[in-house]
Design a protein around this motif. Structure first.
Motif, short mmCIF file in Angstrom:
data_model
loop_
_atom_site.label_atom_id
_atom_site.label_comp_id
_atom_site.label_asym_id
_atom_site.label_seq_id
_atom_site.Cartn_x
_atom_site.Cartn_y
_atom_site.Cartn_z
N CYS A 92 0.87 -1.17 0.00
CA CYS A 92 0.00 0.00 0.00
C CYS A 92 0.91 1.22 0.00
CB CYS A 92 -0.95 -0.01 1.19
SG CYS A 92 -0.14 0.15 2.79
N ALA A 93 0.34 2.39 0.23
CA ALA A 93 1.12 3.63 0.16
C ALA A 93 2.18 3.70 1.26
CB ALA A 93 0.20 4.83 0.25
N THR A 94 1.96 3.01 2.38
CA THR A 94 2.87 3.15 3.52
C THR A 94 3.77 1.96 3.78
OG1 THR A 94 1.16 2.37 5.03
CG2 THR A 94 1.32 4.76 4.68
N SER A 95 3.44 0.78 3.24
CA SER A 95 4.29 -0.37 3.57
C SER A 95 4.21 -1.46 2.50
CB SER A 95 3.91 -0.96 4.92
OG SER A 95 2.64 -1.55 4.85
N LYS A 96 5.18 -2.37 2.59
CA LYS A 96 5.24 -3.58 1.78
C LYS A 96 5.41 -4.73 2.75
CE LYS A 96 7.52 -1.35 -2.12
NZ LYS A 96 8.72 -1.32 -2.96
N ALA A 97 4.66 -5.80 2.56
CA ALA A 97 4.71 -6.93 3.49
C ALA A 97 4.51 -8.23 2.73
CB ALA A 97 3.65 -6.77 4.57
N PHE A 121 6.80 -11.85 6.64
CA PHE A 121 6.91 -10.61 7.41
C PHE A 121 5.62 -9.81 7.29
CE2 PHE A 121 11.32 -11.53 6.08
CZ PHE A 121 11.86 -11.74 7.33
N PRO A 122 4.55 -10.22 7.98
CA PRO A 122 3.26 -9.54 7.85
C PRO A 122 3.24 -8.11 8.37
CG PRO A 122 3.16 -11.20 9.57
CD PRO A 122 4.49 -11.35 8.91
N ASP A 123 4.19 -7.75 9.23
CA ASP A 123 4.24 -6.40 9.76
C ASP A 123 5.09 -5.47 8.91
OD1 ASP A 123 2.60 -7.07 11.92
OD2 ASP A 123 4.31 -7.78 13.08
N GLY A 124 5.60 -5.95 7.81
CA GLY A 124 6.42 -5.13 6.93
C GLY A 124 7.77 -5.78 6.69
N LEU A 125 8.33 -5.52 5.53
CA LEU A 125 9.63 -6.09 5.19
C LEU A 125 10.74 -5.37 5.94
CD1 LEU A 125 9.11 -6.53 1.39
CD2 LEU A 125 9.17 -8.32 3.09
#
Length: 73
Positions: free
Chosen positions: A59-64, A68-72
């Protein structure tokens, strides 16, 4: 400690992280060579990528991903 040309590690738990998971699973995926996919990624608010090994989302704020469901990292 080195034995017979091989480096030996201490017994224990190790965490191996594929730091190129996003690049290999999403950016270099065969489908992402299509122009309409680049357009969809640029215009979509959220995108799900079905990789060969796991799901990725951005999304605009993160990649997961599933690992790593909380972010890469």
């Amino acid at each position: 400690m080195e034995e017979g040309g091989y480096l030996l590690f201490k017994m224990g738990k190790y965490l191996l992280i594929d730091v190129d998971a996003w690049v290999n699973g999403v950016d270099f995926a065969p489908l992402n060579k299509r122009a309409w996919v680049a357009q969809e990624r640029a215009l979509s608010i959220r995108t799900i990528h079905f990789g060969s090994n796991q799901l990725f989302w951005e999304c605009a704020t993160s990649k997961a991903c599933e690992v790593f469901p909380d972010g890469l990292l």
